[in-house]
Design an enzyme around this catalytic site. Sequence first.
Site: not given
Length: 186
Positions: A5-6, A32, A122, A125
């Site tokens: 993700s991030t 993501h 973050m 997940d």
Amino acid sequence: MIGASTGGPQALTTILSQFPQDFPAAVIVVQHIDAQFVQSFAAWLNEQIPLPVQLAIAGASPQPGKILVAGTNHHLVMRPDLTLGYDKEPLNFSYRPSVDVFFRSVAKNWTGKGVGALLTGMGGDGAQGLKLLREAGWHTIAQDRKTCVVYGMPKVAVELKAAVEVLPVEAIASACISFTAKHLIK
């Protein structure tokens, strides 16, 4: 199988750029990212790394030496026939595509061995799915705190004891290559 993700694009570049052109395993990435940006993301990755990168399309099968990237806002899944597909369900997951949904489908349907890695991001997940991969006999890796942009997803995986190894981003490719050499090359 890699979830991020991030901070994921840079982490993915660090990892995937270390894979040799003749890497004998398939790589599937769930990052993501909104579907409107994923084509550009895949093209950018293609410029950064030696292996070909394509968007995962429904009905495609993982192929050694190729990187497939989740390409819609629906959840990428592995079907029982080992092809990839997309599902709208579950609707209540805030992250789309969900790493957990993908990892769970792989743990359920892929009978062989492999490596699952959960990178910077973050929330949580991917942590539950990584644990299922570990329980299915996969080698599982969480990115370490020091090299994460956001130590959320890997932190949850570590807390769940879902990761066999916790590694800096620079060491993840080497662990994948080593596992592949020991377990997948005949």
